[in-house]
Write an enzyme that holds these catalytic residues in place. Structure first.
Site, PDB file in Angstrom:
ATOM      1  CG  ASP A 133      -1.773  -1.244   1.326  1.00  0.00           C
ATOM      2  OD1 ASP A 133      -2.429  -1.606   0.335  1.00  0.00           O
ATOM      3  OD2 ASP A 133      -1.745  -1.887   2.393  1.00  0.00           O
ATOM      4  CE  LYS A 189       3.324  -2.347  -4.483  1.00  0.00           C
ATOM      5  NZ  LYS A 189       2.845  -1.995  -3.133  1.00  0.00           N
ATOM      6  N   GLY A 190       1.138   1.764  -7.724  1.00  0.00           N
ATOM      7  CA  GLY A 190       0.369   1.861  -8.959  1.00  0.00           C
ATOM      8  C   GLY A 190       0.495   3.212  -9.626  1.00  0.00           C
ATOM      9  CE  LYS A 191       1.473  10.291  -8.130  1.00  0.00           C
ATOM     10  NZ  LYS A 191       1.436  11.414  -7.205  1.00  0.00           N
ATOM     11  CG  ASN A 218      -2.581 -10.879  -3.283  1.00  0.00           C
ATOM     12  OD1 ASN A 218      -2.282 -10.763  -4.469  1.00  0.00           O
ATOM     13  ND2 ASN A 218      -1.720 -11.327  -2.392  1.00  0.00           N
ATOM     14  CB  ALA A 219      -1.944  -6.434  -6.078  1.00  0.00           C
ATOM     15  CG  HIS A 278      -1.154  -1.870  -7.884  1.00  0.00           C
ATOM     16  ND1 HIS A 278      -0.272  -2.514  -8.708  1.00  0.00           N
ATOM     17  CD2 HIS A 278      -0.828  -2.245  -6.625  1.00  0.00           C
ATOM     18  CE1 HIS A 278       0.560  -3.240  -7.975  1.00  0.00           C
ATOM     19  NE2 HIS A 278       0.233  -3.095  -6.718  1.00  0.00           N
ATOM     20  CB  THR A 279      -5.586   3.404  -6.055  1.00  0.00           C
ATOM     21  OG1 THR A 279      -6.180   2.384  -5.245  1.00  0.00           O
ATOM     22  CG2 THR A 279      -6.613   4.480  -6.340  1.00  0.00           C
ATOM     23  CB  ALA A 306      -7.140  -0.547  -3.299  1.00  0.00           C
ATOM     24  NE  ARG A 309      -8.215  -6.977   5.326  1.00  0.00           N
ATOM     25  CZ  ARG A 309      -7.352  -7.981   5.434  1.00  0.00           C
ATOM     26  NH1 ARG A 309      -7.342  -8.725   6.521  1.00  0.00           N
ATOM     27  NH2 ARG A 309      -6.495  -8.242   4.464  1.00  0.00           N
TER      28      ARG A 309
END
Length: 432
Positions: free
Chosen positions: A14, A17-19, A39-40, A42-43, A300, A304
């Site tokens: 969290d 990384k995605g951005k 389970n990842a 990435h937003t 994401a 939770r």
């Protein structure tokens, strides 16, 4: 020659990384996922529009980028189809931009059933998995009984193999966990209904990456989760089931290890963790609430609430060692705006009073650790959306410099907001 850049998390996932992958893929030809599964989470936020990806690489929104799911990823066909459908509904031509390794293990309903049955049986000792079948799928892979994407080319043989493995897992589900059996015919029908879609995207990933390197193409490798969740190097047993570290790139994609040019570690300006497991710098009161609410610290993937705490530089230094990091991207700096003081954990004090500057390997070794903090002045000015390094408050610059000093790694990128544009690139990994 081309440049191969790895982007991975240095904490418990969290980190944002995605951005960062989305930002840097402007110069990449390929983006590769090499471990984990859906389970990842990435937003990406581009021009205010939010996209959450779980399985498909973050480069999928780029027009001239090919996204690849490597052999180290456990692939849930239903989850992939759901993501593809959602993206295609928004006009993203996923099937033109996505390729798969035929060696990807499949996550099927019995893996999910086992995952949830085991967590329920653990009770208070539950690991806190996402319940998506990741661990059981990796178990089948290592036990050499798992089904893979490539098995879908021969549907008759696939059906025979599936029947055997469903019977194997149903015995455990029913007799040991007292759970419901999985319906073989439904699993078979559901998978075969989309088999041709999956096999149409299959490619020899290792060969593709080698030839891309020779051509001079830029390739980005996108890690999932974080270093401290690595199956071998994380806070075992409170870890994920794959190698989240840089070593996983070679095994999870087929790229030769000497072809990695730069490893970018994503580090959040504070610490977060989802689920159970050690977290020495965890905060519970006012500051913890500030980090949670201002940082929107909710998973994401699972929704939770994440646990929050001060930056643990000792744990991050472990990530530096394991991954041979070239540089950091510091994310969520703006979340610290308004705090009067900020702390960095620079060591631990053991129950016997001994001070140490490294992390234990197993979860048991973390018990009773007391963080040793350095306290720095905070800042009242807003850093949100700042794109000029010199415009940051002096206290924020001091904090950034101290992170570099205690970790021994330069901060090459700074993120001050969720949007792709809210970023300062001080040194581009593809030019480093």
């Amino acid at each position: 020659m081309g440049k191969n850049v790895v982007v991975l998390g240095t904490q418990w996932g969290d980190e944002g990384k995605g951005k960062v992958v989305d930002l840097l893929t402007e110069r990449a030809k390929y983006v590769v996922r090499y471990q984990g599964g859906h389970n990842a989470g990435h937003t990406l936020v581009i021009n205010g529009e939010k996209t959450v990806l779980h399985l498909i690489p973050s480069g999928i929104l780029r027009e001239n980028v090919v996204s690849i799911i490597g052999n180290g990823v456990v692939l849930a066909p239903d989850a992939l189809m759901k993501e593809m459908t959602e993206l295609e509904a928004r006009g993203v031509p996923v099937r033109e931009r996505l390729l798969l390794s035929e060696a990807c293990p499949l996550i099927l309903p019995y893996h999910v059933a086992l995952d949830n049955a085991r967590e329920k049986a653990r009770g208070a000792k539950a690991i806190g998995t996402t319940g998506r079948g990741i661990g059981p799928a990796y178990e089948d892979k290592v036990a050499r009984r798992g089904l893979r994407v490539g098995d879908l080319f021969d549907k008759e043989t696939f059906a025979v193999k599936l029947k055997e493995i469903v019977e194997y897992h149903n015995f455990q589900l029913v007799n040991y966990y007292k759970a419901d059996a999985v319906d073989y015919q439904k699993v078979l029908d559901d998978v075969l209904a989309i088999a041709d879609i999956l096999t149409a995207m299959v490619v020899d990933v290792s060969d593709l990456l080698y030839k891309a390197h020779l051509r001079g193409d830029f390739v980005m490798f996108e890690g999932a989760q974080g270093t401290l969740l690595d199956i071998d190097h994380g806070t075992y047993p409170y870890v994920t089931s794959s190698n989240t570290t840089a070593g996983g790139v070679a095994t999870g994609s087929g790229l030769g290890p000497r072809y990695v040019d730069y490893v970018l570690g994503i580090v959040k300006a504070y610490s977060t963790r989802v689920g159970a497991g050690p977290f020495p710098t965890e905060l519970f009161e006012e500051v913890g609430e500030h980090l949670s609410q201002k940082g929107n610290e909710f998973g994401a993937t699972t929704g939770r609430r994440r646990r929050t705490g001060w930056l643990d530089a000792v744990a991050v230094r472990r990530a530096v060692q394991i991954n041979s990091l070239s540089g950091f991207c510091l994310t969520k700096l703006d979340v610290l705006d308004g705090l009067k003081e900020i702390k960095i954990c620079v060591g631990y004090r053991l129950p016997n009073g001994t001070e140490v500057d490294t992390t234990p390997l197993a979860a048991e070794g973390w018990e009773g650790l007391e963080p040793i903090y350095e306290t720095m002045p905070g800042w009242s000015e807003s850093t949100f959306g700042v794109k000029d390094h010199s415009k940051l408050p002096q206290a924020a610059l001091n904090y950034i410099k101290r992170i570099e000093e205690v970790t021994g790694v330069p901060i090459d990128i700074i993120s001050t907001g969720p949007d792709r544009s809210e970023t300062m690139v001080l040194r581009d990994p593809f030019d480093a």
